[in-house]
Design a protein around this motif. Structure first.
Motif, PDB file in Angstrom:
ATOM      1  N   ASP A  34      -4.999  -5.051  16.327  1.00  0.00           N
ATOM      2  CA  ASP A  34      -3.754  -5.815  16.398  1.00  0.00           C
ATOM      3  C   ASP A  34      -2.936  -5.587  15.125  1.00  0.00           C
ATOM      4  O   ASP A  34      -2.897  -6.419  14.222  1.00  0.00           O
ATOM      5  N   ASN A  35      -2.282  -4.410  15.071  1.00  0.00           N
ATOM      6  CA  ASN A  35      -1.541  -4.029  13.863  1.00  0.00           C
ATOM      7  C   ASN A  35      -0.420  -5.005  13.524  1.00  0.00           C
ATOM      8  O   ASN A  35      -0.250  -5.393  12.369  1.00  0.00           O
ATOM      9  N   ASP A  36       0.365  -5.383  14.549  1.00  0.00           N
ATOM     10  CA  ASP A  36       1.483  -6.298  14.295  1.00  0.00           C
ATOM     11  C   ASP A  36       0.969  -7.651  13.832  1.00  0.00           C
ATOM     12  O   ASP A  36       1.525  -8.265  12.922  1.00  0.00           O
ATOM     13  N   GLY A  37      -0.121  -8.109  14.466  1.00  0.00           N
ATOM     14  CA  GLY A  37      -0.686  -9.409  14.133  1.00  0.00           C
ATOM     15  C   GLY A  37      -1.118  -9.480  12.676  1.00  0.00           C
ATOM     16  O   GLY A  37      -0.761 -10.414  11.950  1.00  0.00           O
ATOM     17  N   ILE A  38      -1.847  -8.464  12.228  1.00  0.00           N
ATOM     18  CA  ILE A  38      -2.351  -8.518  10.848  1.00  0.00           C
ATOM     19  C   ILE A  38      -1.203  -8.388   9.852  1.00  0.00           C
ATOM     20  O   ILE A  38      -1.182  -9.055   8.814  1.00  0.00           O
ATOM     21  N   ASP A  39      -0.200  -7.546  10.200  1.00  0.00           N
ATOM     22  CA  ASP A  39       0.956  -7.427   9.305  1.00  0.00           C
ATOM     23  C   ASP A  39       1.678  -8.768   9.181  1.00  0.00           C
ATOM     24  O   ASP A  39       2.147  -9.129   8.098  1.00  0.00           O
ATOM     25  N   ARG A  40       1.755  -9.493  10.320  1.00  0.00           N
ATOM     26  CA  ARG A  40       2.482 -10.761  10.310  1.00  0.00           C
ATOM     27  C   ARG A  40       1.771 -11.789   9.435  1.00  0.00           C
ATOM     28  O   ARG A  40       2.386 -12.415   8.573  1.00  0.00           O
ATOM     29  N   ILE A  41       0.442 -11.909   9.616  1.00  0.00           N
ATOM     30  CA  ILE A  41      -0.229 -12.974   8.858  1.00  0.00           C
ATOM     31  C   ILE A  41      -0.408 -12.627   7.384  1.00  0.00           C
ATOM     32  O   ILE A  41      -0.526 -13.505   6.540  1.00  0.00           O
ATOM     33  N   MET A  42      -0.389 -11.345   7.039  1.00  0.00           N
ATOM     34  CA  MET A  42      -0.556 -11.029   5.619  1.00  0.00           C
ATOM     35  C   MET A  42       0.785 -10.913   4.886  1.00  0.00           C
ATOM     36  O   MET A  42       0.818 -10.895   3.645  1.00  0.00           O
ATOM     37  N   ALA A  43       1.877 -10.868   5.646  1.00  0.00           N
ATOM     38  CA  ALA A  43       3.189 -10.645   5.021  1.00  0.00           C
ATOM     39  C   ALA A  43       3.497 -11.614   3.875  1.00  0.00           C
ATOM     40  O   ALA A  43       3.960 -11.177   2.803  1.00  0.00           O
ATOM     41  N   PRO A  44       3.238 -12.938   4.030  1.00  0.00           N
ATOM     42  CA  PRO A  44       3.578 -13.856   2.932  1.00  0.00           C
ATOM     43  C   PRO A  44       2.737 -13.626   1.679  1.00  0.00           C
ATOM     44  O   PRO A  44       3.075 -14.130   0.605  1.00  0.00           O
ATOM     45  N   HIS A  45       1.626 -12.915   1.806  1.00  0.00           N
ATOM     46  CA  HIS A  45       0.689 -12.811   0.678  1.00  0.00           C
ATOM     47  C   HIS A  45       0.665 -11.439   0.020  1.00  0.00           C
ATOM     48  O   HIS A  45       0.068 -11.265  -1.038  1.00  0.00           O
ATOM     49  N   SER A  46       1.271 -10.435   0.659  1.00  0.00           N
ATOM     50  CA  SER A  46       1.157  -9.093   0.079  1.00  0.00           C
ATOM     51  C   SER A  46       2.321  -8.822  -0.855  1.00  0.00           C
ATOM     52  O   SER A  46       3.439  -9.292  -0.644  1.00  0.00           O
ATOM     53  N   ARG A  47       2.011  -8.071  -1.880  1.00  0.00           N
ATOM     54  CA  ARG A  47       3.038  -7.722  -2.855  1.00  0.00           C
ATOM     55  C   ARG A  47       3.667  -6.385  -2.462  1.00  0.00           C
ATOM     56  O   ARG A  47       3.010  -5.513  -1.930  1.00  0.00           O
ATOM     57  N   GLY A  48       4.908  -6.220  -2.779  1.00  0.00           N
ATOM     58  CA  GLY A  48       5.589  -4.946  -2.546  1.00  0.00           C
ATOM     59  C   GLY A  48       5.919  -4.735  -1.082  1.00  0.00           C
ATOM     60  O   GLY A  48       5.529  -5.518  -0.225  1.00  0.00           O
ATOM     61  N   PRO A  49       6.661  -3.690  -0.790  1.00  0.00           N
ATOM     62  CA  PRO A  49       7.049  -3.416   0.581  1.00  0.00           C
ATOM     63  C   PRO A  49       5.860  -2.865   1.374  1.00  0.00           C
ATOM     64  O   PRO A  49       5.545  -1.684   1.274  1.00  0.00           O
ATOM     65  N   ALA A  50       5.198  -3.746   2.093  1.00  0.00           N
ATOM     66  CA  ALA A  50       4.008  -3.318   2.825  1.00  0.00           C
ATOM     67  C   ALA A  50       4.385  -2.329   3.921  1.00  0.00           C
ATOM     68  O   ALA A  50       5.375  -2.514   4.622  1.00  0.00           O
ATOM     69  N   GLY A  51       3.591  -1.283   4.045  1.00  0.00           N
ATOM     70  CA  GLY A  51       3.790  -0.341   5.135  1.00  0.00           C
ATOM     71  C   GLY A  51       5.094   0.415   5.059  1.00  0.00           C
ATOM     72  O   GLY A  51       5.673   0.773   6.075  1.00  0.00           O
ATOM     73  N   PHE A  52       5.557   0.700   3.833  1.00  0.00           N
ATOM     74  CA  PHE A  52       6.816   1.422   3.669  1.00  0.00           C
ATOM     75  C   PHE A  52       6.748   2.806   4.331  1.00  0.00           C
ATOM     76  O   PHE A  52       7.635   3.194   5.091  1.00  0.00           O
ATOM     77  N   ILE A  53       5.656   3.513   4.040  1.00  0.00           N
ATOM     78  CA  ILE A  53       5.496   4.853   4.617  1.00  0.00           C
ATOM     79  C   ILE A  53       5.441   4.762   6.143  1.00  0.00           C
ATOM     80  O   ILE A  53       6.060   5.554   6.848  1.00  0.00           O
ATOM     81  N   HIS A  54       4.728   3.747   6.634  1.00  0.00           N
ATOM     82  CA  HIS A  54       4.627   3.599   8.090  1.00  0.00           C
ATOM     83  C   HIS A  54       5.998   3.379   8.714  1.00  0.00           C
ATOM     84  O   HIS A  54       6.303   3.906   9.778  1.00  0.00           O
ATOM     85  N   GLN A  55       6.852   2.601   8.035  1.00  0.00           N
ATOM     86  CA  GLN A  55       8.209   2.385   8.545  1.00  0.00           C
ATOM     87  C   GLN A  55       8.970   3.704   8.661  1.00  0.00           C
ATOM     88  O   GLN A  55       9.669   3.947   9.638  1.00  0.00           O
ATOM     89  N   LEU A  56       8.798   4.559   7.631  1.00  0.00           N
ATOM     90  CA  LEU A  56       9.456   5.871   7.682  1.00  0.00           C
ATOM     91  C   LEU A  56       8.971   6.683   8.870  1.00  0.00           C
ATOM     92  O   LEU A  56       9.725   7.417   9.493  1.00  0.00           O
ATOM     93  N   GLU A  57       7.657   6.534   9.169  1.00  0.00           N
ATOM     94  CA  GLU A  57       7.028   7.403  10.152  1.00  0.00           C
ATOM     95  C   GLU A  57       7.305   7.023  11.598  1.00  0.00           C
ATOM     96  O   GLU A  57       7.004   7.780  12.501  1.00  0.00           O
TER      97      GLU A  57
END
Lengths: 355, 363
Positions: free
Chosen positions: A76-99
């Motif tokens: 569940d990629n979207d799920g984990i990104d959503r719940i960790m978003a408030p806690h992660s530093r920096g632009p998470a998954g920047f490379i993935h966004q490009l891809e």
């Protein structure tokens, strides 16, 4: 427990173990990350900052590794990104966004092609210049001594040319060197060496430190025409003065390294074909270097008050005595002889006419 | 997926688990173009990160019995390895260009260094690979690599290819037979007779294709007559004609050699995998169709070339999908009963600095 911001379903594995159990991962508002099994038993917990979350790549499963080595895995990629978003530093998954598969990938394709061309055209030559500039003269000297020593052992015999002729040519050579723009220490490094060419026949070549080798066969071919030989030596001085051999060496190494580095992304078949293509392109640089050295000879001979077209006469000699009429093509390391004659004659007229 | 829920009892029944690959060309295209773009933009430095993303994408999409593989290499370690390889390449070039006599010495040094790099490369790759959270390991030594690759390679040249199966046997025995999974051994002992059985078709293609090629070139030369082919061979026209003839002969020859190589490689993979046993109880199974494998490889190469590389992601996914569908594992027991050998796990992450993929591990 602090209130949950949502949870994702996945599998839990203890450190280094293959066995998996169904589990859920939740991150509380204070960052406390916990994994629980279906019965609600806590399997692992800790601060979110202490865990490692694998980067998002395509839609492969994500892994959250806890300090003890236990791993929570979820698709569940979207799920984990959503719940960790408030806690992660920096632009998470920047490379993935490009891809992500979006129309802008077309722009990436164009950028890749343009950048590749720009790097080949501008960045590689620039890096080559830097490498040439930082190469200490001692390296050139060492290389040249090594090359001459190994050629002496394998190919050459001592020259049989009489001392008088050697002296005349050496004096002419020294006069030409004195007229170059090179600083004093580089000028004193120039030496003219006479050898019996053996298998390489009538030839002259220059090593990067200024060691110029002239074969008896070439002197014989020129007959009594010393100026013609000096024209050839002027060409060799041009190679040294413009550091052609170092440049070509660095360029070949740099281009090959770049191709190797994208090799994993392009497949070995394509990589081999690109290496061959780069070798063909490097021949064009070799031809440019020869024309460059030809012009250098014309200018230097003119400066020395000698016949600027001496090098052209040498090519005519090659054409007439050795039957060299070949047209140039993209597979030659040197420009075609008829072309070189025309070009050097034209340049000689230009340079004498302008004075 | 289902096997996870199935409690695997101590039955001796053989259960076939198929490999499957779920990557898509659409998804991989984005990953690939960003990899290439950033690699060029950073003059090659990003290539280490690119490799990790690529490997993780392919490993993470390779499924076996409800679990996937994973690749754990750290990009900066790969970068260090690559800097070492590039530096050596430059030194090698300088020496070969300027010290032709020392060139031989350097060649000899390389000959003895290559097995070490292959050994370290295989070990690195094994230790950064996991399946079901359990790491692989590689225990091959230097002399095993020396015999498999240097002696084996020399054997191929000296016997004009006739002893190739012996060399294939050594290489695969070294590569797979020294692999460990969760501290348990993997055996790989392909029988020589079976490997020789894979040589007939490629040998026939090479000999038949070679004869046909020679016949065609002779026919062209006689047919065209080369009227102005003067003896000095220096007229521009005849050089151009010669070039066309040489390339006209080289391209089909290259394709024939490629085809024979691919067919042999596919056949050998089947033989080798079918005689590989993991932990004395799980057997690898491979059923590559040789013609289909050759077709996919060659059409991939042409598709990549004609699209100036843009079809490469599609080609790579297509090949990975095919290879997964023809690979299976015949299991006699639970696959989740394994655990990483913790004694080795420490060194696995501690001491590897070299990822030496500059050397091709193919045939």
């Amino acid at each position: 427990m602090a209130s949950e911001q949502g949870a994702v379903a996945g599998l839990w594995r203890n450190a280094g173990e293959a066995r998996a159990i169904d589990a859920r991962l939740a991150i509380a508002a204070d960052g406390t990350t916990s994994v629980t099994d279906e019965a609600g038993t806590v399997l692992a917990w800790g601060a979110f900052q202490g865990t490692t979350v694998s980067d998002r790549i395509g839609s492969i499963a994500r892994k959250v590794t806890f300090p003890g080595g236990g791993v929570f895995e979820t698709s569940d990629n979207d799920g984990i990104d959503r719940i960790m978003a408030p806690h992660s530093r920096g632009p998470a998954g920047f490379i993935h966004q490009l891809e992500r598969f979006r129309p802008r990938l077309i722009a990436f394709v164009l950028a890749t092609v343009l950048l590749g061309a720009a790097i080949y055209r501008y960045a590689v030559p620039l890096l080559v210049e830097v490498a040439v500039a930082v190469t200490p003269p001692a390296v050139s000297t060492l290389m040249s001594k090594g090359a001459l020593a190994s050629l002496d052992q394998t190919v050459f015999e001592p020259s049989k040319l009489d001392a008088e002729r050697q002296k005349a040519l050496s004096d002419g050579f020294a006069q030409l060197v004195a007229l170059t723009d090179a600083p004093e220490p580089e000028r004193t490094a120039y030496t003219l060496n006479f050898r019996a060419g053996g298998p390489i026949g009538p030839n002259a070549f220059a090593l990067p430190d200024g060691t110029v080798v002239l074969t008896d066969e070439l002197v014989k071919l020129a007959g009594q025409d010393d100026e013609l030989i000096l024209g050839v030596l002027g060409h060799e001085i041009g190679h040294v003065d413009h550091k052609h051999s170092l440049r070509q060496l660095y360029r070949a190494a740099g281009v090959t390294a770049l191709i190797m580095l994208i090799g994993g992304d392009i497949g070995s078949g394509t990589e081999d074909i690109m290496v061959q293509g780069a070798a063909l392109l490097s021949l064009s640089h070799s031809r440019d270097a020869e024309s460059d050295a030809d012009k250098f000879s014309v200018a230097l001979m003119h400066k020395a008050g000698r016949d600027p077209a001496a090098i052209a006469r040498f090519f005519e000699l090659l054409r007439d005595k050795l039957g060299d009429h070949a047209e140039g093509n993209f597979l030659s390391s040197h420009p075609a002889t008829p072309e070189r004659i025309a070009e050097t004659r034209r340049y000689a007229r230009e340079i004498t006419g302008s004075n | 997926m289902s096997s996870l829920q199935t409690p695997a009892g101590p039955s001796l029944a053989i259960r076939r688990e198929a490999f499957s690959f779920t990557g898509s060309a659409r998804e991989y295209f984005g990953i690939w173009i960003v990899n290439v773009l950033l690699t060029i933009l950073t003059l090659g430095i990003y290539s280490a990160w690119a490799k990790v993303r690529r490997q993780r994408y392919f490993y993470g999409n390779t499924h076996l019995a409800g679990a996937t593989f994973d690749y754990h290499a750290l990009p900066w370690r790969i970068l260090v390895g690559r800097i070492i390889v590039v530096t050596m390449l430059v030194i090698y070039n300088v020496v070969v260009n300027f010290f032709p006599v020392f060139g031989l010495v350097v060649f000899a040094i390389f000959l003895f260094a290559v097995p070490w790099f292959i050994m370290r490369g295989l070990r690195f790759n094994a230790r950064v690979t996991s399946y079901r959270n359990v790491r692989f390991d590689f225990t091959g030594g230097y002399w095993g690599a020396f015999i498999a690759y240097i002696v084996g390679g020399a054997l191929i040249y000296l016997s004009a290819g006739l002893l190739t199966p012996i060399s294939s046997r050594w290489m695969w025995n070294y590569m797979l037979g020294n692999l460990r999974y969760g501290g348990r051994p993997i055996e790989c002992d392909p029988r020589l007779g079976k490997l020789y059985g894979q040589m007939w078709l490629p040998a026939f293609i090479l000999i038949g294709g070679g004869l046909l090629g020679v016949a065609i070139v002779i026919a062209i030369v006689i047919g065209a007559g080369f009227p102005e082919f003067d003896t000095t061979g220096s007229s521009g026209w005849s050089i151009a004609m010669t070039m066309i003839a040489v390339y006209g002969a080289m391209v089909p020859l290259f394709l024939i050699v490629l085809l024979a190589g691919l067919i042999y490689r596919a056949g050998v993979r089947n033989v080798v995998f079918n005689e590989t046993v993991i932990d004395g109880r799980h057997m690898l199974a491979s059923s590559v169709h040789r013609g289909r494998f050759a077709w996919i490889s060659i059409s991939n190469l042409f598709a990549t070339l004609f699209t100036l590389g843009l079809a490469r992601p599609w080609a790579a996914i297509r090949m990975a999908s095919y290879m997964a569908t023809v690979t299976a594992l015949d299991t006699t027991g639970a696959l989740d009963a394994y655990a990483s050998d913790l004694k080795n796990a420490g060194t696995a992450t501690g001491s590897e600095f070299l990822d030496v993929e500059g050397f091709d591990l193919g045939f």
